[in-house]
Design a protein around this motif. Sequence first.
Motif, short mmCIF file in Angstrom:
data_model
loop_
_atom_site.label_atom_id
_atom_site.label_comp_id
_atom_site.label_asym_id
_atom_site.label_seq_id
_atom_site.Cartn_x
_atom_site.Cartn_y
_atom_site.Cartn_z
N ALA A 105 0.81 -1.16 -0.25
CA ALA A 105 -0.15 0.13 0.48
C ALA A 105 0.73 1.31 -0.11
CB ALA A 105 -0.47 0.10 1.37
N ARG A 106 1.81 1.36 0.54
CA ARG A 106 3.02 2.38 0.59
C ARG A 106 4.37 1.81 0.07
NH1 ARG A 106 5.18 5.02 5.02
NH2 ARG A 106 4.03 3.34 6.27
N LEU A 107 5.18 2.85 -0.64
CA LEU A 107 6.46 2.80 -0.46
C LEU A 107 7.14 4.02 -0.48
CD1 LEU A 107 9.20 1.27 -2.33
CD2 LEU A 107 9.03 2.54 -3.94
N ALA A 108 8.21 3.49 1.30
CA ALA A 108 9.34 4.76 1.26
C ALA A 108 10.46 3.64 1.09
CB ALA A 108 8.63 4.14 2.78
N THR A 109 11.75 5.41 0.65
CA THR A 109 12.89 4.67 1.52
C THR A 109 13.69 6.00 1.75
OG1 THR A 109 14.17 4.39 -0.39
CG2 THR A 109 13.27 6.67 -0.49
N ASP A 110 15.01 5.11 2.24
CA ASP A 110 15.64 6.07 3.03
C ASP A 110 16.94 6.00 2.41
OD1 ASP A 110 17.53 3.74 3.24
OD2 ASP A 110 17.13 3.13 4.96
N ILE A 415 6.00 -3.34 -16.12
CA ILE A 415 4.65 -3.64 -15.45
C ILE A 415 4.58 -2.32 -15.07
CG2 ILE A 415 6.54 -4.96 -13.85
CD1 ILE A 415 6.93 -2.89 -12.31
N GLU A 416 2.96 -2.23 -14.17
CA GLU A 416 2.13 -0.84 -14.21
C GLU A 416 3.46 -0.23 -12.79
OE1 GLU A 416 -1.85 -0.72 -13.27
OE2 GLU A 416 -1.99 -2.15 -15.29
N PRO A 417 4.23 0.58 -12.80
CA PRO A 417 4.75 0.96 -11.38
C PRO A 417 3.67 2.24 -10.65
CG PRO A 417 4.88 2.47 -14.02
CD PRO A 417 4.03 2.38 -13.58
N VAL A 418 3.08 1.62 -9.62
CA VAL A 418 1.91 2.51 -8.96
C VAL A 418 2.71 3.45 -8.06
CG1 VAL A 418 -0.32 1.89 -8.02
CG2 VAL A 418 0.15 0.73 -9.31
N LEU A 419 3.89 2.42 -7.29
CA LEU A 419 4.56 2.64 -6.56
C LEU A 419 5.45 3.06 -7.14
CD1 LEU A 419 3.49 0.65 -3.30
CD2 LEU A 419 2.79 2.68 -3.78
N MET A 420 6.36 4.52 -6.44
CA MET A 420 7.77 4.79 -7.38
C MET A 420 8.39 5.54 -5.54
SD MET A 420 9.18 7.18 -10.96
CE MET A 420 8.64 8.67 -9.69
N ALA A 421 10.21 5.03 -5.91
CA ALA A 421 10.80 6.33 -4.94
C ALA A 421 12.33 5.91 -6.04
CB ALA A 421 10.59 5.31 -3.79
N GLU A 422 13.04 7.26 -5.40
CA GLU A 422 13.83 7.23 -5.73
C GLU A 422 15.33 7.01 -4.49
OE1 GLU A 422 17.08 10.39 -8.19
OE2 GLU A 422 14.85 10.98 -7.84
N THR A 423 16.14 6.39 -5.23
CA THR A 423 17.64 5.94 -4.52
C THR A 423 19.12 6.44 -4.59
OG1 THR A 423 17.72 3.55 -5.24
CG2 THR A 423 16.03 3.86 -2.98
N GLY A 424 19.90 6.48 -4.00
CA GLY A 424 20.58 6.54 -4.90
C GLY A 424 21.42 7.91 -4.36
N ARG A 425 20.89 8.64 -3.26
CA ARG A 425 20.74 10.10 -2.82
C ARG A 425 21.25 9.99 -0.91
NH1 ARG A 425 15.45 12.20 -3.69
NH2 ARG A 425 13.74 10.31 -2.72
#
Length: 425
Positions: A105-110, A415-425
């Motif tokens: 339901a949710r995507l988070a990143t550190d 795929i359908e990218p419903v959830l997205m988060a950027e990493t590498g930062r």
Amino acid sequence: MTVRTLNTAGAVRRNTVRRNVKPWAPAALALTALLATGCGGEQDDDSRPAASSPSATPHGYVEGAQEAAEQQSRLLLNDPASGNTRVLDLITGKVTETDQVTGAARLATDGRFGYLHASGATHVVDSGSWMVDHGDHVHYYRAAVRYVGELPVGVEARIRSDITVTAVTGEDGKAVLYDRSKLEQGEIASSRTLPGTYDGAVVPYAEHLLGFTGPRGATELVVLDRTGKRVAAPEAACEEPRGDAVTRRGVVLGCADGALLVREENGAFTAEKIAYDEDVPAAERATDFRQRSGSDTLTAPAGDDAVWVLDVTERTWTRVETGPVVAANTAGEGSPLLVLETDGALHGYDIATGKQTARTKSLLTGKQRAGADDGAPVIEVDRSRAYVNDPDGKQVFEIDYNDGLRIARSFDLDIEPVLMAETGR
């Protein structure tokens, strides 16, 4: 565990692959020079000169990772319906397939790990890209993508990390610390459970932990050491705490009447209120902060048709009237406010004047609504580009926000990218 790299049918690159961007060039050259000289002759912990023999471990060395001179941006993508999960490398354009996670339901990143929150468990994916900021210089790394495992918390859990610890606060207010170094090795290992319960996320900061302790409604801000011992309690009133963000000037904690800025200097912690200029209805308060990683400029929806911009440096709130808001973000430092609206287009606004300065074509295939909950398209921002996901169209758009919101690239996905988060930062 499944990790598979797809061919270019998985991600069609239009225009050119992202490379060093002009505004980055001086920084990249400077960083290359630092890497070549061991980061300016930095000393080890016992203050002896760093070894210079060929057999010495280079400063910044990370086993199993490759160091680079520029940010190694990647996008973690998930389709909750099918469970398909991908990592899109924005440097090479390659897509890597990893374990399926259904019902997220949710995507988070550190900044390195992606946390896919599903019912009963949160799945951890190592994106294989991250950075380490030493203040006067930065190290960028890339490694293999891998599925790490599950945390025993569900959708409502809040996860916050620094370089040594990952704090997981459950819906019941209990907070558990996990060893970050174990996560980096592909293991999930808890180190301790903090005493008491907490309202909102426990946030690692300045080698300590920040949190509002007690049952919901109790809003005493406390500072804990990494063993869970209370070491400070800055005098600060914060009713209905919701939302948090880490900036270079401290940690911002959202409150009913504005925000608290918590700072550490010489071992002492202070809390400063940054209040709204007027009474703000509950539905229009800033509770979900978005920013470029580390930036001192934060955004948050102000109801359905406006966006708050909090300038932490100037301690000011600005309300920008927009169209119906699906998502918002900004790179800060004079960059435009980026607002994805229900017309499917990305709009750019001048923060100082509130005037619209640019607009893309419609990027979204399906219909959107204002005030969308988790699962709606998002805007991810780094130092030179912004990214918008179009789930129904199975695409991600790369936007040059310094060039009139020019669409620099688009990626077709399988795929359908419903959830997205950027990493590498």
